[in-house]
Design a protein around this motif. Structure first.
Motif, PDB file in Angstrom:
ATOM      1  N   GLY A  22      -1.238   9.617  -6.010  1.00 38.59           N
ATOM      2  CA  GLY A  22      -1.503   9.149  -7.361  1.00 38.59           C
ATOM      3  C   GLY A  22      -0.850   7.801  -7.594  1.00 38.59           C
ATOM      4  N   PRO A  23      -1.246   7.090  -8.642  1.00 40.01           N
ATOM      5  CA  PRO A  23      -0.623   5.804  -8.957  1.00 40.01           C
ATOM      6  C   PRO A  23       0.771   6.004  -9.541  1.00 40.01           C
ATOM      7  CG  PRO A  23      -2.175   6.408 -10.666  1.00 40.01           C
ATOM      8  CD  PRO A  23      -2.306   7.437  -9.586  1.00 40.01           C
ATOM      9  N   THR A  24       1.641   5.021  -9.388  1.00 37.35           N
ATOM     10  CA  THR A  24       2.950   5.049 -10.027  1.00 37.35           C
ATOM     11  C   THR A  24       2.783   4.695 -11.501  1.00 37.35           C
ATOM     12  OG1 THR A  24       3.413   2.726  -9.603  1.00 37.35           O
ATOM     13  CG2 THR A  24       4.067   4.299  -7.883  1.00 37.35           C
ATOM     14  N   TYR A  25       3.833   4.937 -12.287  1.00 37.76           N
ATOM     15  CA  TYR A  25       3.779   4.540 -13.693  1.00 37.76           C
ATOM     16  C   TYR A  25       3.534   3.037 -13.814  1.00 37.76           C
ATOM     17  CZ  TYR A  25       5.212   8.947 -15.805  1.00 37.76           C
ATOM     18  OH  TYR A  25       5.254  10.234 -16.249  1.00 37.76           O
ATOM     19  N   ASP A  26       4.188   2.250 -12.951  1.00 37.95           N
ATOM     20  CA  ASP A  26       3.997   0.793 -12.999  1.00 37.95           C
ATOM     21  C   ASP A  26       2.543   0.418 -12.722  1.00 37.95           C
ATOM     22  OD1 ASP A  26       6.637   0.265 -13.644  1.00 37.95           O
ATOM     23  OD2 ASP A  26       7.240  -0.036 -11.554  1.00 37.95           O
ATOM     24  N   GLU A  27       1.926   1.081 -11.752  1.00 35.40           N
ATOM     25  CA  GLU A  27       0.522   0.801 -11.445  1.00 35.40           C
ATOM     26  C   GLU A  27      -0.382   1.220 -12.604  1.00 35.40           C
ATOM     27  OE1 GLU A  27       0.749   1.203  -6.586  1.00 35.40           O
ATOM     28  OE2 GLU A  27       0.522   3.013  -7.806  1.00 35.40           O
ATOM     29  N   LEU A  28      -0.093   2.364 -13.229  1.00 31.71           N
ATOM     30  CA  LEU A  28      -0.873   2.779 -14.400  1.00 31.71           C
ATOM     31  C   LEU A  28      -0.686   1.796 -15.554  1.00 31.71           C
ATOM     32  CD1 LEU A  28      -0.445   6.656 -14.534  1.00 31.71           C
ATOM     33  CD2 LEU A  28      -2.570   5.390 -14.216  1.00 31.71           C
ATOM     34  N   ARG A  29       0.549   1.370 -15.779  1.00 33.80           N
ATOM     35  CA  ARG A  29       0.830   0.419 -16.856  1.00 33.80           C
ATOM     36  C   ARG A  29       0.085  -0.900 -16.621  1.00 33.80           C
ATOM     37  NH1 ARG A  29       6.172  -1.151 -16.191  1.00 33.80           N
ATOM     38  NH2 ARG A  29       5.263  -2.914 -15.135  1.00 33.80           N
ATOM     39  N   ASP A  30       0.095  -1.369 -15.384  1.00 35.02           N
ATOM     40  CA  ASP A  30      -0.598  -2.623 -15.064  1.00 35.02           C
ATOM     41  C   ASP A  30      -2.103  -2.504 -15.286  1.00 35.02           C
ATOM     42  OD1 ASP A  30       1.821  -3.714 -14.358  1.00 35.02           O
ATOM     43  OD2 ASP A  30       1.482  -3.540 -12.184  1.00 35.02           O
ATOM     44  N   ARG A  31      -2.678  -1.362 -14.962  1.00 30.21           N
ATOM     45  CA  ARG A  31      -4.138  -1.198 -15.052  1.00 30.21           C
ATOM     46  C   ARG A  31      -4.628  -0.799 -16.437  1.00 30.21           C
ATOM     47  NH1 ARG A  31      -2.412  -1.590 -10.534  1.00 30.21           N
ATOM     48  NH2 ARG A  31      -3.527  -1.984  -8.617  1.00 30.21           N
ATOM     49  N   THR A  32      -3.722  -0.218 -17.265  1.00 23.27           N
ATOM     50  CA  THR A  32      -4.154   0.199 -18.598  1.00 23.27           C
ATOM     51  C   THR A  32      -3.582  -0.665 -19.712  1.00 23.27           C
ATOM     52  OG1 THR A  32      -2.303   1.748 -18.854  1.00 23.27           O
ATOM     53  CG2 THR A  32      -4.363   2.618 -17.895  1.00 23.27           C
ATOM     54  N   GLY A  33      -2.466  -1.316 -19.449  1.00 24.33           N
ATOM     55  CA  GLY A  33      -1.808  -2.111 -20.485  1.00 24.33           C
ATOM     56  C   GLY A  33      -1.076  -1.244 -21.502  1.00 24.33           C
ATOM     57  N   ARG A  34      -0.860   0.020 -21.176  1.00 27.49           N
ATOM     58  CA  ARG A  34      -0.201   0.960 -22.091  1.00 27.49           C
ATOM     59  C   ARG A  34       1.222   1.236 -21.642  1.00 27.49           C
ATOM     60  NH1 ARG A  34      -3.998   3.548 -25.439  1.00 27.49           N
ATOM     61  NH2 ARG A  34      -5.821   2.211 -25.402  1.00 27.49           N
ATOM     62  N   SER A  61       2.611  11.912  -8.598  1.00 27.51           N
ATOM     63  CA  SER A  61       2.354  13.300  -8.210  1.00 27.51           C
ATOM     64  C   SER A  61       1.074  13.838  -8.848  1.00 27.51           C
ATOM     65  CB  SER A  61       3.536  14.196  -8.598  1.00 27.51           C
ATOM     66  OG  SER A  61       3.656  14.285  -9.997  1.00 27.51           O
ATOM     67  N   ALA A  62       0.399  13.055  -9.674  1.00 30.39           N
ATOM     68  CA  ALA A  62      -0.837  13.497 -10.324  1.00 30.39           C
ATOM     69  C   ALA A  62      -1.975  13.527  -9.312  1.00 30.39           C
ATOM     70  CB  ALA A  62      -1.192  12.565 -11.476  1.00 30.39           C
ATOM     71  N   LYS A  63      -2.679  14.632  -9.263  1.00 31.34           N
ATOM     72  CA  LYS A  63      -3.817  14.791  -8.352  1.00 31.34           C
ATOM     73  C   LYS A  63      -5.000  15.316  -9.146  1.00 31.34           C
ATOM     74  CE  LYS A  63      -1.498  14.539  -4.317  1.00 31.34           C
ATOM     75  NZ  LYS A  63      -1.433  13.287  -3.699  1.00 31.34           N
ATOM     76  N   PRO A  64      -6.204  14.871  -8.828  1.00 28.47           N
ATOM     77  CA  PRO A  64      -7.376  15.487  -9.459  1.00 28.47           C
ATOM     78  C   PRO A  64      -7.369  16.966  -9.133  1.00 28.47           C
ATOM     79  CG  PRO A  64      -8.025  13.543  -8.240  1.00 28.47           C
ATOM     80  CD  PRO A  64      -6.582  13.829  -7.892  1.00 28.47           C
ATOM     81  N   TRP A  65      -7.845  17.785 -10.026  1.00 26.72           N
ATOM     82  CA  TRP A  65      -7.798  19.222  -9.848  1.00 26.72           C
ATOM     83  C   TRP A  65      -8.583  19.646  -8.622  1.00 26.72           C
ATOM     84  CZ3 TRP A  65     -11.113  23.332  -9.627  1.00 26.72           C
ATOM     85  CH2 TRP A  65     -10.515  24.583  -9.722  1.00 26.72           C
ATOM     86  N   GLY A  66      -7.936  20.360  -7.724  1.00 26.64           N
ATOM     87  CA  GLY A  66      -8.593  20.997  -6.591  1.00 26.64           C
ATOM     88  C   GLY A  66      -8.833  20.109  -5.384  1.00 26.64           C
TER      89      GLY A  66
END
Length: 81
Positions: A22-34, A61-66
């Protein structure tokens, strides 16, 4: 599912397909701006509706379900989000 949750889910799925994690928080922040609180709320919301598995060790650690997304790719999970 709100806009941010859909966006985070797409990012999580893409990272799991391409990077095997899964992406890191920093990667999510960069891609969403949130910020961290908004991202955590989105991850918890996705977990609550069963779209991802997430164990609070961090966003990576976030994974799509299944099956690391194999269910999503095979069409067993509704793709119309």
């Amino acid at each position: 599912m709100d806009d941010l949750e859909r966006r985070v889910l797409r990012i999580v799925e893409a990272y799991n397909r391409r990077c095997g994690r899964g992406p890191t928080y920093d990667e999510l922040r960069d891609r969403t701006g949130r910020g961290w609180r908004e991202l955590e709320a989105a991850l918890r919301g996705l977990q609550a509706v069963g779209r991802i598995r997430w164990d609070d060790r961090g966003a990576e650690s976030a994974k799509p379900w299944g099956n690391n997304g194999a269910d999503f790719e095979s069409g067993k999970i509704n793709k119309s989000i």
